[in-house]
Motif scaffolding. Structure first.
Motif, PDB file in Angstrom:
ATOM      1  N   GLU A 493       0.813  -1.224   0.000  1.00 15.29           N
ATOM      2  CA  GLU A 493       0.000   0.000   0.000  1.00 15.29           C
ATOM      3  C   GLU A 493       0.843   1.268   0.000  1.00 15.29           C
ATOM      4  OE1 GLU A 493      -3.054  -0.108  -0.659  1.00 15.29           O
ATOM      5  OE2 GLU A 493      -3.227  -2.290  -0.428  1.00 15.29           O
ATOM      6  N   LEU A 494       2.028   1.203   0.657  1.00 17.01           N
ATOM      7  CA  LEU A 494       2.830   2.424   0.804  1.00 17.01           C
ATOM      8  C   LEU A 494       3.910   2.540  -0.268  1.00 17.01           C
ATOM      9  CD1 LEU A 494       3.331   2.296   4.679  1.00 17.01           C
ATOM     10  CD2 LEU A 494       1.755   3.792   3.423  1.00 17.01           C
ATOM     11  N   GLY A 495       4.174   1.426  -0.949  1.00 18.13           N
ATOM     12  CA  GLY A 495       5.264   1.462  -1.921  1.00 18.13           C
ATOM     13  C   GLY A 495       6.616   1.654  -1.261  1.00 18.13           C
ATOM     14  N   VAL A 496       6.706   1.250  -0.012  1.00 15.32           N
ATOM     15  CA  VAL A 496       7.937   1.419   0.761  1.00 15.32           C
ATOM     16  C   VAL A 496       8.335   0.047   1.286  1.00 15.32           C
ATOM     17  CG1 VAL A 496       8.858   2.368   2.921  1.00 15.32           C
ATOM     18  CG2 VAL A 496       7.466   3.802   1.403  1.00 15.32           C
ATOM     19  N   GLU A 497       9.605  -0.313   1.065  1.00 12.30           N
ATOM     20  CA  GLU A 497      10.025  -1.645   1.506  1.00 12.30           C
ATOM     21  C   GLU A 497      10.495  -1.671   2.953  1.00 12.30           C
ATOM     22  OE1 GLU A 497      12.738  -3.035  -1.530  1.00 12.30           O
ATOM     23  OE2 GLU A 497      11.161  -2.767  -3.029  1.00 12.30           O
ATOM     24  N   ALA A 498      10.985  -0.524   3.448  1.00 10.03           N
ATOM     25  CA  ALA A 498      11.460  -0.485   4.835  1.00 10.03           C
ATOM     26  C   ALA A 498      10.257  -0.336   5.764  1.00 10.03           C
ATOM     27  CB  ALA A 498      12.435   0.656   5.024  1.00 10.03           C
ATOM     28  N   VAL A 499       9.796  -1.450   6.291  1.00  7.93           N
ATOM     29  CA  VAL A 499       8.621  -1.427   7.175  1.00  7.93           C
ATOM     30  C   VAL A 499       8.980  -2.139   8.465  1.00  7.93           C
ATOM     31  CG1 VAL A 499       6.230  -2.147   7.493  1.00  7.93           C
ATOM     32  CG2 VAL A 499       7.017  -1.435   5.218  1.00  7.93           C
ATOM     33  N   GLU A 500       8.680  -1.487   9.557  1.00  4.84           N
ATOM     34  CA  GLU A 500       8.920  -2.099  10.857  1.00  4.84           C
ATOM     35  C   GLU A 500       7.565  -2.442  11.488  1.00  4.84           C
ATOM     36  OE1 GLU A 500      10.342  -0.758  15.323  1.00  4.84           O
ATOM     37  OE2 GLU A 500      10.525   0.665  13.677  1.00  4.84           O
ATOM     38  N   ILE A 501       7.444  -3.701  11.920  1.00  2.20           N
ATOM     39  CA  ILE A 501       6.231  -4.082  12.654  1.00  2.20           C
ATOM     40  C   ILE A 501       6.560  -3.923  14.123  1.00  2.20           C
ATOM     41  CG2 ILE A 501       4.531  -5.902  13.068  1.00  2.20           C
ATOM     42  CD1 ILE A 501       4.680  -4.871  10.138  1.00  2.20           C
ATOM     43  N   GLU A 502       5.908  -2.972  14.768  1.00  2.00           N
ATOM     44  CA  GLU A 502       6.241  -2.696  16.162  1.00  2.00           C
ATOM     45  C   GLU A 502       5.662  -3.766  17.074  1.00  2.00           C
ATOM     46  OE1 GLU A 502       6.467   1.717  17.181  1.00  2.00           O
ATOM     47  OE2 GLU A 502       4.940   1.644  15.619  1.00  2.00           O
ATOM     48  N   ARG A 503       6.170  -3.814  18.280  1.00  2.00           N
ATOM     49  CA  ARG A 503       5.678  -4.797  19.251  1.00  2.00           C
ATOM     50  C   ARG A 503       4.235  -4.484  19.602  1.00  2.00           C
ATOM     51  NH1 ARG A 503       9.931  -7.829  22.490  1.00  2.00           N
ATOM     52  NH2 ARG A 503       7.995  -8.876  23.030  1.00  2.00           N
ATOM     53  N   ALA A 504       3.448  -5.532  19.739  1.00  2.00           N
ATOM     54  CA  ALA A 504       2.036  -5.342  20.036  1.00  2.00           C
ATOM     55  C   ALA A 504       1.847  -5.005  21.510  1.00  2.00           C
ATOM     56  CB  ALA A 504       1.265  -6.614  19.689  1.00  2.00           C
ATOM     57  N   ASP A 505       1.023  -4.007  21.761  1.00  2.00           N
ATOM     58  CA  ASP A 505       0.624  -3.708  23.143  1.00  2.00           C
ATOM     59  C   ASP A 505      -0.707  -2.975  23.109  1.00  2.00           C
ATOM     60  OD1 ASP A 505       1.090  -0.928  22.723  1.00  2.00           O
ATOM     61  OD2 ASP A 505       3.216  -1.219  23.153  1.00  2.00           O
ATOM     62  N   THR A 506      -1.211  -2.616  24.292  1.00  2.00           N
ATOM     63  CA  THR A 506      -2.548  -2.025  24.347  1.00  2.00           C
ATOM     64  C   THR A 506      -2.518  -0.499  24.278  1.00  2.00           C
ATOM     65  OG1 THR A 506      -2.455  -2.183  26.763  1.00  2.00           O
ATOM     66  CG2 THR A 506      -3.603  -3.957  25.565  1.00  2.00           C
ATOM     67  N   THR A 507      -1.384   0.091  23.852  1.00  2.00           N
ATOM     68  CA  THR A 507      -1.380   1.541  23.659  1.00  2.00           C
ATOM     69  C   THR A 507      -2.018   1.916  22.320  1.00  2.00           C
ATOM     70  OG1 THR A 507       0.820   1.548  22.670  1.00  2.00           O
ATOM     71  CG2 THR A 507       0.696   1.810  25.060  1.00  2.00           C
ATOM     72  N   VAL A 508      -2.426   0.933  21.545  1.00  2.00           N
ATOM     73  CA  VAL A 508      -3.165   1.181  20.312  1.00  2.00           C
ATOM     74  C   VAL A 508      -4.498   0.446  20.468  1.00  2.00           C
ATOM     75  CG1 VAL A 508      -2.062  -0.783  19.167  1.00  2.00           C
ATOM     76  CG2 VAL A 508      -2.992   1.067  17.767  1.00  2.00           C
ATOM     77  N   GLY A 509      -5.456   0.717  19.573  1.00  2.00           N
ATOM     78  CA  GLY A 509      -6.801   0.152  19.742  1.00  2.00           C
ATOM     79  C   GLY A 509      -6.841  -1.362  19.607  1.00  2.00           C
ATOM     80  N   ALA A 550       5.249   3.304  -5.393  1.00  3.08           N
ATOM     81  CA  ALA A 550       5.888   1.992  -5.525  1.00  3.08           C
ATOM     82  C   ALA A 550       7.386   2.153  -5.426  1.00  3.08           C
ATOM     83  CB  ALA A 550       5.525   1.326  -6.860  1.00  3.08           C
ATOM     84  N   ALA A 551       8.019   1.130  -4.878  1.00  4.03           N
ATOM     85  CA  ALA A 551       9.488   1.064  -4.798  1.00  4.03           C
ATOM     86  C   ALA A 551      10.101   2.376  -4.287  1.00  4.03           C
ATOM     87  CB  ALA A 551      10.076   0.683  -6.161  1.00  4.03           C
ATOM     88  N   GLY A 552       9.463   2.966  -3.310  1.00  2.00           N
ATOM     89  CA  GLY A 552      10.016   4.164  -2.681  1.00  2.00           C
ATOM     90  C   GLY A 552       9.780   5.445  -3.440  1.00  2.00           C
ATOM     91  N   HIS A 553       8.994   5.365  -4.505  1.00  2.00           N
ATOM     92  CA  HIS A 553       8.779   6.547  -5.333  1.00  2.00           C
ATOM     93  C   HIS A 553       7.305   6.875  -5.514  1.00  2.00           C
ATOM     94  CE1 HIS A 553      12.960   5.740  -6.259  1.00  2.00           C
ATOM     95  NE2 HIS A 553      13.039   6.984  -6.752  1.00  2.00           N
ATOM     96  N   VAL A 554       7.092   8.147  -5.762  1.00  2.00           N
ATOM     97  CA  VAL A 554       5.787   8.600  -6.217  1.00  2.00           C
ATOM     98  C   VAL A 554       5.783   8.466  -7.741  1.00  2.00           C
ATOM     99  CG1 VAL A 554       4.213  10.560  -6.350  1.00  2.00           C
ATOM    100  CG2 VAL A 554       5.613  10.224  -4.291  1.00  2.00           C
ATOM    101  N   LEU A 555       4.712   7.862  -8.284  1.00  2.00           N
ATOM    102  CA  LEU A 555       4.664   7.589  -9.726  1.00  2.00           C
ATOM    103  C   LEU A 555       3.566   8.408 -10.387  1.00  2.00           C
ATOM    104  CD1 LEU A 555       4.679   3.660  -9.608  1.00  2.00           C
ATOM    105  CD2 LEU A 555       6.632   5.202  -9.368  1.00  2.00           C
ATOM    106  N   ASP A 556       3.726   8.650 -11.642  1.00  2.00           N
ATOM    107  CA  ASP A 556       2.633   9.287 -12.401  1.00  2.00           C
ATOM    108  C   ASP A 556       1.707   8.213 -12.930  1.00  2.00           C
ATOM    109  OD1 ASP A 556       3.702   8.130 -14.651  1.00  2.00           O
ATOM    110  OD2 ASP A 556       4.572   9.991 -15.448  1.00  2.00           O
TER     111      ASP A 556
END
Ligand SMILES: Cc1cc2nc3c(=O)[nH]c(=O)nc-3n(C[C@H](O)[C@H](O)[C@H](O)COP(=O)(O)OP(=O)(O)OC[C@H]3O[C@@H](n4cnc5c(N)ncnc54)[C@H](O)[C@@H]3O)c2cc1C
Lengths: 764, 282
Positions: A493-509, A550-556
């Motif tokens: 969805e973001l077109g970004v490969e560097a994605v970190e999945i943070e640790r799960a906790d109840t500070t989010v819904g 995609a691939a870190g870029h904004v595309l036309d």
């Protein structure tokens, strides 16, 4: 330009290397400076009145910092997944313990051995009472957790042929390798942080807050490393106990169960007793299914109610069944509570309805696969609950694909013969059998629950100047690979490969539980929507002609790169999304209603080698075709299929909790045996990808189907090899060798409540 | 809890003489399980895991197998099939790398997989203590009961020895899993054609290893008749009779691992097959 590692690719798990190299921190590895060790005193009796509890001696023992009983509870005394709660946090003096293993007192000490010694020094005076152990007797006496009847069409319509059958399913344990574990740390302001290996942080949180009597926000839950779950971690175990001890002592308290304690410290799969009557025309088309599905719920409600509904809703199979009468119910008895386990009610009834299909085929002289094809449910058909199947339902296709998978060669190595290393069988003594079974089940929560999951996605420019994303949810990674799914969704969805999945906790819904094969749909869907909101903001900032990322870029619009995404991230972008699935409704008094959001279908073919004289078997192969909607990560889907089949082999051939007088006799991996690599069959799997209209990317859940009909297929194969009835799983060596047969202890008219049961005439 | 790690056999025997309550630790695959279950909390553990004196393994006509020999080594070196096949069924590779013959003898369980084979090979167990030196115990006198080896305080097992018995031998084990399973029933049979003896020993169907003597006599009779140097092709009736005699020797119980009825049934099945297979072997 293409983003690598997105949806549809078999990328490796981000937590894989740590897990296989022993670096991953599981719940039992948790540690904090100055921590105490908590231990639980449990009832040795299946049913007893507690006359008194004397903790004085224990409290004075070396290293002991706290000994707590029900008298010390600050908040609600009962908890449950069920409303209203019925399960005591600790059984109180003057009240009853209702199963062997029920917690009575908790201790915190400097050293686990000191805590263990103190637990043994607590003097409890019990008045032992008669336990109620027979579930039929329980129903007759009105000791019922839930019962329901589904009635559709005219169940008494006459049929050309009618087959009656009785089936039993033994009590299976989830057998996660990681036992229950957690660490509670008091905060300076009177609150508490709890790290725990669980399936559902927020479901735990609500119950913990209530039992601690704490306001919302004072308790935070964090996911500890989960070493397998399979339903065993949906109910509370150490959560409230560890927090109580930490609050009392002001010190971090770690609790973890040993293997033996784990067997009484979590719920199990409901054992089932099932009476079926199935009618069909001479052409093999089903006319009616009548069934009584009796489950032992054990001492407390847990998720018995939902399991009862599932066993019933799917109790006629993935077939066109014009007329049905199904009674399904859970008895309340004095055994360890039963609740969620992979397959959740659908496993039990599948074993029965598929046994019935084979009986029908034999009676009519039809091929077992042909009779299934003839009756296979199709899109638009109605279930016995009246609900129309609106999504993908490729049942017939699954059957066709599964039957076409190549069969395994006869065993070449002696270790591959039944009995394996035991050297009992030689090739001449072995016969081969093949069996077929199909199954289905719902995805996500049912019967009108407001089922949702929350995700927060943040996109920013990193220190290296590149765009990177962080995904935060409270969803539990339990080994199923949810972290990989979230990563792939965010990349896509973001077109970004560097994605970190943070640790799960109840500070989010809330993300709900990692159960019911729902997290790819629910949390995966929430991540997708939150990421889409972030992506929309990037495009807005970039302005026309920016069209896509995609691939870190904004595309036309032609897909040509315009600029790096990082260029638009002077300010980070953060969006949160709460993803609800389409509402469902409850079941009316006739068991009718659109109670489920979606269904997944599966077909299994098992090939077994049997030494019928010695009563030994080895499953040579399980072939399967599974309806997955869309495989977000095909490698992980195959992993789920192999794991589920391993548990199916276990249920069919060896895994059973054995109770005597309500006590577990085999609470260890010495005696509760699960398949080894030598028991694991070859798995041949094909995935059928027909996108589900409502589901994110069209992806259905994949976790449970491998375990729904694999036991039934294996049992059918064992029947084919031996010619014996084998109406109970796990199939015992005695039954395989023809020494005994499983017979009903009660006679029940299929479709009627066991309250009307009568005892069969004595044999001989 | 005290743990001593003596460097020599003499030192180990000295420690045992001082503290006869001390518990020996070899591979730990039984002892650690018992400790983890809370069944035992020894005050003093003496580790004999690394003692070179216990690791000797001499093969040939006369086999001497030190108590500290692991299943993995035994599998590589020993030629008596009954023992090799028994060792192969023990646990998993990890357990076979750690577990020892001495530990199996020390645990002295009727489900100990090497024990029926040691019985059928008519092995002799040599034990030693500082006070009385070495003492030899025939296997038939080893098991005083379930988990009750014929060890006096201060003694440990040095080795087992037996005469190599030729190729006509088998070990069969039935369990509810295809590997790493505690025997529900097991049977070792050795037909020593050179010495003209037949021995049949049963595991997991009674409180100790049971010799099926009536069955042994019957097989001896068949071989006397047909010739010890020739293959034996027992008739179906003879096989059935042999199976019945073996089953009659068994004293199985019902427990969580299996029923008495199944144990009695499968021991007869295994006996018939054992007679066939040893009969066909040279
Ligand atoms: C996962 C698993 C699977 C297993 N599978 C099998 C199986 O299939 N078949 C089977 O038979 N067993 C099995 N076992 C049990 C065990 O591995 C064997 O009994 C093994 O032979 C024990 O040897 P050890 O060296 O580990 O003994 P330890 O655990 O070190 O000792 C066992 C006992 O013997 C005593 N002892 C050890 N050495 C001596 C000695 N020299 N003299 C006197 N006493 C001594 C110890 O004090 C202790 O009481 C299994 C165990 C595990 C954990």
């Amino acid at each position: 330009m293409r983003t690598r590692g997105g949806v549809g690719e078999s990328i490796p798990r981000p937590d894989g290397p740590d897990k296989v190299s022993g670096r991953f921190s599981f719940g039992s590895d948790l540690t904090a400076p100055g921590m105490l060790f908590g231990k639980t005193l449990r009832s040795p009796h299946a049913h007893a009145l507690i006359r008194s509890i004397d903790v004085e001696k224990a409290a004075g023992m070396p290293g002991v910092k706290a000994v707590l009983t029900a008298a010390d509870l600050p908040g609600e005394r009962l908890y449950s997944l069920h409303q209203p709660p019925d399960q005591p946090v600790l059984a109180a003096s003057g009240e009853e313990v209702r199963y062997a293993g029920e917690p009575v007192a908790i201790v915190a000490a400097e050293h686990p051995e000191q805590a263990r010694a103190a637990v043994q020094a607590i003097a409890v005076d019990y008045e032992v009472l008669e336990p109620l152990l027979d579930p039929v007797e329980a129903i007759r006496r009105g000791s019922v957790l839930r019962e329901l009847t589904i009635r559709s069409g005219e169940p008494d319509t006459p049929a050309d042929v009618v087959v009656d059958g009785y089936y039993e399913v033994g009590q299976q344990d989830q057998a996660p390798l990681g036992p229950e574990a957690g660490l509670a740390i008091p905060t300076p302001h009177g609150g508490i942080d709890l790290w725990v290996a669980t399936q559902a942080l927020h479901v735990d949180l609500e119950q913990v807050e209530a039992c601690l009597g704490m306001r919302a926000g004072a308790v935070r839950l964090h996911l500890g490393g989960v070493g397998g779950a399979f339903g065993a971690r949906e109910d509370l175990s150490i959560q409230v106990h560890a927090c109580l001890l930490a609050l009392r002592t002001g010190r971090p308290v770690k609790m973890w169960y040993g293997r033996e304690e784990s067997f009484t410290g979590h719920v199990h799969r409901h054992p089932a007793w099932m009476w079926y009557s199935t009618g069909a025309g001479r052409d093999g088309r089903l006319v009616f299914v009548k069934a009584t599905i009796l489950l032992d719920g054990g001492a407390y409600a847990s998720s018995s109610g939902a399991v009862v509904a599932n066993a019933a809703c799917f109790g006629a199979g993935p077939y066109r069944v014009p007329n049905a009468l199904v009674w399904s119910g859970a008895a309340r008895t004095n055994t360890v509570p039963n609740g969620a386990m992979r397959g959740f009610g659908a496993v039990q009834s599948c074993f029965a309805y598929e046994g019935q299909m084979d009986l029908l085929a034999a009676r009519l002289g039809l091929d077992p696969i042909e009779i299934r094809l003839k009756n296979a449910i199709r899109p638009g058909d109605r279930l016995i609950t009246g609900q129309a199947v609106t999504g993908a339902a490729p049942m017939a296709k699954l059957i066709d694909l599964c039957r076409e998978l190549p069969e395994p060669p006869t065993p070449a190595h002696p270790l591959a013969l039944p009995g394996g290393a035991g050297n009992v069988a030689s090739a001449a003594e072995v016969v081969r059998g093949t069996g077929f079974a199909v199954g289905f089940k719902n995805i996500a929560y049912s019967e009108g629950s407001d089922d949702y999951a929350t995700a927060r996605v943040r996109l920013q420019r990193g220190a290296d100047g590149e765009a990177f994303a962080q995904v935060k949810t409270a969803a539990a990674e339990v080994g199923q690979g949810l972290v990989t799914v979230c990563l792939q969704v965010a990349r896509t969805e973001l077109g970004v490969e560097a994605v970190e999945i943070e640790r799960a906790d109840t500070t989010v819904g809330n993300a709900g539980s990692s159960s019911a094969s729902r997290q790819t749909w629910m949390t995966g869907g929430a991540v997708r929507e939150a990421a889409r909101l972030v992506a929309a903001e990037v495009l807005k900032r970039a302005g026309p002609p920016a069209q896509a990322l995609a691939a870190g870029h904004v595309l036309d619009e032609e897909g040509a790169p315009l600029a790096p995404i990082a260029l638009f991230l002077d300010e980070p972008i953060e969006r949160e999304f709460e993803h609800h699935h389409r509402p469902t409704s409850g079941l009316d008094p006739a068991g009718q209603g659109d109670a489920h959001v979606s269904f997944m279908f599966v077909a299994h073919r098992a090939t077994v080698d049997v030494d019928p004289e010695a009563g030994l078997a080895r499953v040579a192969q399980v072939a399967t075709a599974q309806d997955v909607g869309r495989a977000i990560n095909p490698l992980q889907v195959h992993g789920q299929i192999e794991g589920g089949i391993a548990q199916g082999v276990g249920l069919a051939t060896m895994e059973e909790i054995k109770l005597k007088d309500g006590l577990i006799r085999n609470a260890s991996f010495t005696d509760y045996i699960i398949p080894t690599s030598l028991d694991m069959p070859e798995v041949a799997a094909v995935l059928v990808e027909e996108p589900e209209p409502d589901a994110p990317y069209g992806a259905k859940g994949v976790g449970e189907p491998p375990l729904i009909s694999s036991p039934a297929a294996i049992a059918a194969a064992l029947r084919a090899a031996t010619g014996r009835r084998l109406n109970r799983v796990p199939v015992s060596p005695d039954e395989l060798a023809g020494l005994t047969e499983c017979r009903p202890g009660w006679l029940v008219r299929p479709g009627r409540s066991p309250a009307e049961a009568v005892q069969p005439a004595p044999q001989g | 809890m005290q743990v001593s790690v003596p460097k020599s056999l003499d030192a180990a025997l000295g420690l045992l003489a001082e503290d006869p309550q001390a518990v020996l630790l070899a591979g730990g695959t039984d002892l650690m399980v018992a400790i983890n279950f809370g069944r035992t909390r020894p005050e003093h553990i003496v580790s004999i895991a690394r003692l070179p004196e216990l690791k000797e393994l001499a093969t040939g006509e006369q086999v001497r197998c030190g108590a500290g020999v692991t299943y993995t080594r035994l599998l590589e070196r020993v030629r008596d099939r009954a023992l090799v096949d028994a060792a192969r069924t023990v646990g998993s590779p990890q357990i076979r790398n750690a577990g020892t013959l001495g530990g199996n003898l020390g645990t002295c369980s009727p489900a100990g997989d090497t024990l029926p084979s040691l019985a059928a090979l008519d092995a002799t167990i040599t034990v030693a203590s500082q006070r009385s030196g070495e003492r030899r115990v025939p296997f038939s006198g080893w098991m005083r009961g379930p988990k009750k080896p014929a060890l006096e305080p201060g003694e440990l097992v040095l080795r087992a020895d037996w005469e190599e018995a030729g190729p006509a031998q088998v070990f069969l084990k039935a369990g509810t899993r295809n590997a790493m399973v505690i025997a529900v029933a097991s049977l070792a049979m050795v037909v020593d054609r050179a010495r003209r003896t037949v021995r049949v020993a049963l595991g997991s169907v009674g409180p100790t290893i049971i010799r099926a003597t009536a069955a042994e006599e019957m097989a001896t009779g068949l071989l006397d008749e047909g010739g010890w140097e020739r293959p034996l092709m027992p008739t179906e009736a003879a096989q059935a009779r042999f199976g019945e005699l073996v089953a009659a020797a068994a004293r199985p119980i019902d427990d969580q691992r299996g029923t008495g009825a199944y144990r009695r049934h499968v021991i007869a099945v295994m006996a018939r097959r054992a007679l066939q297979r040893t009969g066909a072997a040279p």
